[in-house]
Design a protein around this motif. Structure first.
Motif, PDB file in Angstrom:
ATOM      1  N   LEU A  88      -4.955  75.834  23.685  1.00 15.97           N
ATOM      2  CA  LEU A  88      -5.166  75.972  24.346  1.00 15.97           C
ATOM      3  C   LEU A  88      -5.738  76.110  25.979  1.00 15.97           C
ATOM      4  CD1 LEU A  88      -8.953  75.172  22.496  1.00 15.97           C
ATOM      5  CD2 LEU A  88      -8.511  77.352  24.123  1.00 15.97           C
ATOM      6  N   PHE A  90      -7.120  76.662  29.087  1.00 18.68           N
ATOM      7  CA  PHE A  90      -8.138  75.876  30.225  1.00 18.68           C
ATOM      8  C   PHE A  90      -7.872  76.690  31.540  1.00 18.68           C
ATOM      9  CE2 PHE A  90     -11.211  75.193  27.126  1.00 18.68           C
ATOM     10  CZ  PHE A  90     -10.619  75.224  25.718  1.00 18.68           C
ATOM     11  N   GLY A 106     -11.414  79.517  28.462  1.00 20.28           N
ATOM     12  CA  GLY A 106     -10.464  78.981  27.419  1.00 20.28           C
ATOM     13  C   GLY A 106      -9.642  80.481  27.186  1.00 20.28           C
TER      14      GLY A 106
ATOM     15  N   GLY B  43     -14.598  75.479  25.746  1.00 22.09           N
ATOM     16  CA  GLY B  43     -13.937  74.706  26.991  1.00 22.09           C
ATOM     17  C   GLY B  43     -15.495  73.384  27.259  1.00 22.09           C
TER      18      GLY B  43
END
Lengths: 112, 112
Positions: A88, A90, A106, B43
């Motif tokens: 992931l 971000f 993300g 997130g």
């Protein structure tokens, strides 16, 4: 909703390819941060920009690069992708460098 | 060197019980301190922040944290945990300029 947007939400690609992740910070935020999160490495800081200039570098590989444009959006470029780059990614933004960060939802990258 | 330590990787509490998540920082001066929460697949969301002043900081969702300079700690507390609090919690510190450090996270499980 944090006000930070990231595109795409999901990305599936093959090893050796190159991808670009995009981030738009909250209105008024000058600082943009990029993070990588994987199960084995946890949350890793990659790089930070402030008003278009690179401010700090973390554990960012040479195959990765980023930039922040005059309109303050940022792009993270990942090249020569490897299976281990699946994670992931971000983006976060803050008004000032070192201030409270607001994270985007993300981009989930899968490298096959 | 600046560092953030979250000594507990996992914590399990019963719903309605009190919660304390530990965070220790290492920095020469008083850093900016933050707590973030991350639900699965999402997130990070800012819970609260400490820059200066009152050492007891109130945040969202009923959380609070206390800065103790003598113990280099910034522990997160909640008097009564709800099942929806199950998530991963990250402590972070900033030198106030650009260097931002996240802890490794504490995963909270809530028993019904």
């Amino acid at each position: 909703d944090s006000g930070v947007t990231q595109t795409p939400k999901h990305l599936i690609t093959a090893t050796g390819q190159r991808v670009t992740l995009r981030c738009s910070p909250r209105s008024g935020d000058l600082s943009v941060y990029w993070y990588q999160q994987s199960l084995d490495q946890g949350l890793q800081f990659l790089i930070q920009y402030y008003n278009g200039e690179e401010r700090a570098k973390g554990n960012i590989l040479e195959r990765f690069s980023a930039q922040q444009f005059p309109d303050l959006h940022s792009e993270l470029n990942l090249s020569s992708l490897e299976l281990g780059d699946s994670a992931l990614y971000f983006c976060a933004s803050s008004v000032e460098a070192g201030g409270a960060q607001y994270f985007g939802p993300g981009t989930r990258l899968t490298v096959l | 060197a600046q560092s953030v330590t979250q000594p507990d990787i996992h914590i399990t509490v019963s719903e309605g019980a009190s919660l304390e998540l530990r965070c220790n920082y290492s920095y020469g001066a008083t850093p900016y301190l933050f707590w973030y929460v991350q639900s699965p697949g999402q997130g990070l969301q800012l819970l609260l922040k400490y820059f200066s002043g009152d050492t007891l900081v109130q945040g969202i969702k009923g959380f609070e944290a206390e800065f103790k300079r003598s113990q280099s700690s910034f522990n997160l507390r909640k008097p009564s945990v709800h099942w929806s609090d199950a998530a991963e919690y990250f402590c972070a510190s900033s030198s106030g300029t650009y260097k931002y450090i996240f802890g490794t996270g504490t995963r909270l499980k809530v028993l019904a």
